[in-house]
Write an enzyme that holds these catalytic residues in place. Structure first.
Site, short mmCIF file in Angstrom:
data_model
loop_
_atom_site.label_atom_id
_atom_site.label_comp_id
_atom_site.label_asym_id
_atom_site.label_seq_id
_atom_site.Cartn_x
_atom_site.Cartn_y
_atom_site.Cartn_z
CG HIS A 1 40.90 41.88 35.67
ND1 HIS A 1 42.20 42.23 35.92
CD2 HIS A 1 40.46 41.23 36.78
CE1 HIS A 1 42.54 41.83 37.14
NE2 HIS A 1 41.51 41.21 37.67
CG ASP B 44 41.62 43.51 44.58
OD1 ASP B 44 42.55 44.01 45.22
OD2 ASP B 44 41.61 42.33 44.19
#
Length: 424
Positions: free
Chosen positions: A363, A117
């Protein structure tokens, strides 16, 4: 011959209260030592994962994150570092960053390091609303957000887009969003690279990638992606918060977490096929075939970097499009998204962070349980009931996501942020 857990631990040296060194020899061919950051709570997860791997002699399941960090340290590079949210991934551990010297002709680029991604990221939208303003209509706002922003695997966006528009978005990034009226001029000032990677080349993106990306602009996707209405619970640094427009407790913000959708995934898949051929040609050897890579200077390496940049531009346009849809409804910040039912954090970067991790950050919280284990161990109704007890409303595209994305499936985000703070 498989090593015992004690043998494995002999290669791990504690550097501080929140960091460890992985010595050369932990896996074969290590060129540099590895490092990972974890406080006392996160250390237990790391070592439990390694203990399970050693006790099963590596049969079944994922490689432990510690071993993946070490495998990356066997690539031609500068450093391999595990950030506090680190957990098993594809080739690279999730939360594993590495730095490569592009002046070294042997240096490589690996799609597993960038991730499938591409440019998955977080956008925080500040509002001038407060919790008391939205609490009476919480359910209506939740439903409206769900109706405005498409979710789920294969979801289709509400932003009109043709093939020419897509080519321009891949090249221009947020400049396209600004031109088309889907972003504010100041939005670019708050994005990395000002929302556009200039080396992007849409001609390096396959037709299959473009076909997947064309209908998905302005969509969340599935898995751990979300659009979340949040309330400021704590302010740790009033001056830094004020610069970001976060002024007091109870203020409402909206956090959007998504990436480059099927387009980015296909860019990575296409590159892996080409890089496996390049590895044979250039005699590149890796400890794990999921670390398929190519010399940065090679045609395969350069083609991937140009396609990757185009996918990154798509991700910025995607988040800008969802921000536009949300706005219709209602230092450099470091955004650490929590899980549903827990808090998220807005931090600021430090000079030490640039020295230690090259400006990379976590993240999110990072998984503690695999998706399959979450579905086995957690009950759908139990998770919903626990969230309801906290006054939290949710909407999901698939019921299984309730268990997979439950707070218990992730590390404690406060431990992750505390480790970031301890590490500088």
């Amino acid at each position: 011959m498989a090593r015992t857990y004690e043998d494995e631990c002999s290669y791990l040296e504690r550097l501080s209260s929140c960091s460890y060194r992985i010595k050369k020899g932990f896996v074969s061919n290590m060129r540099v030592e590895g490092v990972f950051f974890a406080n006392s709570h996160l250390q237990k997860l790391m070592f439990d994962e390694l203990h399970h791997y050693a006790s099963t002699k590596g049969v079944g399941g994922f490689l432990p994150a510690v071993q993946q960090i070490a495998n990356v340290a066997a690539l031609p590079g500068i450093r391999s570092i595990g950030l506090p949210d680190v957990h098993s991934g594809y080739g690279f551990a999730i939360g594993n960053m590495a730095a490569f010297d592009i002046s070294d002709p042997e240096s490589i680029v690996s799609p597993g390091g960038v991730g499938f991604d591409i440019n998955c990221g977080v956008r925080l939208v500040r509002t001038n609303l407060f919790e008391k303003d939205i609490k009476p209509i919480q359910e209506q706002i939740t439903q409206s957000l769900f109706d405005h922003i498409p979710v789920g695997v294969g979801s289709k966006g509400m932003i009109p887009l043709n093939a020419k528009d897509l080519e321009e978005a891949l090249e221009m990034g947020m400049d396209w969003s600004l031109r088309e009226g889907y972003a504010w001029a100041e939005d670019k000032e708050h994005c990395e690279e000002y929302g556009r990677m200039l080396q992007a080349d849409p001609t390096k993106v396959s037709m299959r990638s473009k076909k997947r990306g064309l209908p998905q602009l302005g969509t969340l996707g599935s898995g751990n992606h979300y659009a979340e209405i949040q309330v400021v619970d704590e302010i740790y640094n009033e001056m830094a918060a004020a610069k970001m427009g976060i002024e007091e407790k109870g203020q409402v913000c909206i956090m959007i977490h998504s990436g480059s959708r099927g387009l980015g995934h296909q860019v990575a898949t296409d590159a892996l096929v080409e890089m496996e051929k390049a590895m044979t040609r250039d005699k590149i050897h890796v400890n794990d075939r999921q670390l398929a890579c190519a010399r940065i200077s090679s045609k395969e390496g350069q083609d991937y970097l140009k396609a990757m940049a185009a996918a990154a531009n798509y991700a910025w346009v995607n988040r800008s499009s969802m921000t536009f849809l949300t706005r219709q409804l209602t230092g450099q910040p470091v955004l650490i998204g929590g899980t549903m039912g827990t808090c998220s954090y807005v931090l600021t970067g430090t000079d030490q962070g640039f020295q230690e991790t090259f400006g990379s950050t976590c993240h999110g919280a990072g998984r503690a349980l695999s998706r399959a284990k979450s579905r086995r161990n957690l009950g759908y109704e139990d998770v919903l009931a626990a969230l309801a007890d906290q006054g939290i409303s949710i909407r999901v595209a698939s019921p299984k996501l309730v268990m997979e994305e439950a707070p218990e499936s992730y590390k404690n985000v406060t431990d992750v942020v505390d480790t970031c703070k301890l590490g500088g």
